[in-house]
Write a protein that holds these residues in place. Structure first.
Motif, short mmCIF file in Angstrom:
data_model
loop_
_atom_site.label_atom_id
_atom_site.label_comp_id
_atom_site.label_asym_id
_atom_site.label_seq_id
_atom_site.Cartn_x
_atom_site.Cartn_y
_atom_site.Cartn_z
N ARG A 215 66.26 22.69 43.46
CA ARG A 215 66.15 23.63 44.59
C ARG A 215 66.95 24.89 44.30
NH1 ARG A 215 66.16 18.67 47.34
NH2 ARG A 215 64.41 18.43 48.76
N ARG A 216 66.36 26.04 44.65
CA ARG A 216 67.05 27.29 44.40
C ARG A 216 68.00 27.63 45.54
NH1 ARG A 216 62.24 31.32 42.17
NH2 ARG A 216 61.72 30.11 40.29
N ARG A 217 69.13 28.22 45.18
CA ARG A 217 70.06 28.68 46.21
C ARG A 217 69.52 29.96 46.84
NH1 ARG A 217 75.88 27.99 43.08
NH2 ARG A 217 75.76 25.69 42.86
N PRO A 218 69.86 30.21 48.12
CA PRO A 218 69.39 31.45 48.76
C PRO A 218 69.91 32.66 48.00
CG PRO A 218 70.29 29.93 50.38
CD PRO A 218 70.63 29.38 49.04
N VAL A 219 69.04 33.66 47.83
CA VAL A 219 69.43 34.89 47.14
C VAL A 219 70.00 35.87 48.16
CG1 VAL A 219 68.61 36.82 45.75
CG2 VAL A 219 67.63 34.54 45.44
N LEU A 220 71.26 36.31 47.94
CA LEU A 220 71.90 37.24 48.85
C LEU A 220 71.32 38.64 48.67
CD1 LEU A 220 75.59 36.06 48.43
CD2 LEU A 220 73.99 35.47 50.25
N GLU A 221 71.20 39.38 49.79
CA GLU A 221 70.69 40.74 49.73
C GLU A 221 71.66 41.60 48.94
OE1 GLU A 221 67.66 43.34 50.48
OE2 GLU A 221 67.80 41.26 51.11
N PRO A 222 71.20 42.36 47.93
CA PRO A 222 72.12 43.19 47.15
C PRO A 222 72.69 44.33 47.98
CG PRO A 222 69.83 43.63 46.56
CD PRO A 222 69.81 42.45 47.47
N ASP A 223 73.89 44.74 47.64
CA ASP A 223 74.57 45.85 48.35
C ASP A 223 74.09 47.17 47.74
OD1 ASP A 223 78.07 46.77 48.91
OD2 ASP A 223 76.19 47.55 49.71
N LEU A 224 73.09 47.75 48.38
CA LEU A 224 72.47 48.94 47.83
C LEU A 224 73.40 50.16 47.89
CD1 LEU A 224 68.89 48.53 49.32
CD2 LEU A 224 69.74 47.86 47.08
N ALA A 225 74.36 50.14 48.79
CA ALA A 225 75.24 51.31 48.95
C ALA A 225 76.32 51.36 47.90
CB ALA A 225 75.87 51.30 50.34
#
Length: 239
Positions: A215-225
């Protein structure tokens, strides 16, 4: 390492009816009828296989009974004509005999049968002495293995050996020789190899694989700023 392979020695028939080279035509026909066989090995005085007489060899006499072939046909079918005139096993037999050793695998024996288009093979020791007969029906006996026996070999020899996971992570079910693999494995690149190994287990009819990767771990949203400073409200003065 996979479990021990079944060999010809495990399935062959050990009580064999055989012929001496001097056995006569009618005696051969009677013996075939009595024992319900379509071919018999021919032995020399020391019990070594020197040839095989089959129904096809005997039928040459009937085939050529009323024929009057021309010269070219006679040259082309010289061996068949000789068998049509033969009266003893040594004259009738096909030689050299196609034989196998007791220690070869059932797969190897099946390939020999297919290559030479024969239904049974004399099984001989290294010195050529007859030890038994293996037939197509004998080779099919391996499919009589119980489902649980097959499943246990797969769990022990393939799953435990190929996948370093908890014992219940990969489930093996076998019904009528058809294997179903379910569960999760740490490396899906090994799945095709595992399926191939399972398919090679004696008695397996087919393999269905529903194995999945971890099972894959949830991918965190990258910090675009590029930083984590909260945005300023609209209209705020710049320092």
């Amino acid at each position: 390492m996979q479990g021990a392979r079944y060999t010809v020695n495990d399935v062959m028939t050990r009580t064999v009816v055989a012929l001496a080279g001097g056995a006569m035509f009618k005696e051969i026909v009677r013996t075939m009828e009595e024992w319900g066989v379509s071919a018999m090995p021919v032995l020399d005085g020391d019990g070594r296989v020197i040839g095989v007489v089959s129904e096809a060899d005997l039928l040459r006499k009937e085939e050529f009974r009323d024929s009057d072939p021309d010269g070219r046909a006679e040259l082309r079918r010289l061996s068949e004509l000789a068998k049509a005139e033969a009266v003893t096993a040594e004259e009738l037999m096909s030689t050299p005999a196609v034989t196998v050793r007791p220690g070869i695998t059932l797969t190897q024996a099946a390939r020999v049968m297919a290559r030479h288009q024969v239904k049974r093979l004399p099984v001989v020791a290294d010195d050529g002495v007859l030890k038994g007969i293996v037939s197509r029906a004998d080779l099919l006996k391996i499919f009589l293995r119980s489902d649980e026996d097959i499943a246990e070999e797969i769990r022990r020899e393939i799953v435990a050996g190929r996948f370093p996971v908890p014992l219940d992570a990969v489930r093996v079910e076998v019904r009528d020789g058809v294997v179903t693999l379910t569960g999760r494995v740490p490396d899906t690149s090994l799945v095709p190899l595992a399926v191939r190994l399972v398919r090679s287990v004696e008695g397996v009819v087919d393999v269905h694989s529903a194995l999945a990767g971890p099972r894959r771990r949830p991918v965190l949203e990258p910090d675009l700023a590029g930083d984590r400073t909260p945005p300023r409200p609209p209209g705020a003065a710049t320092a």
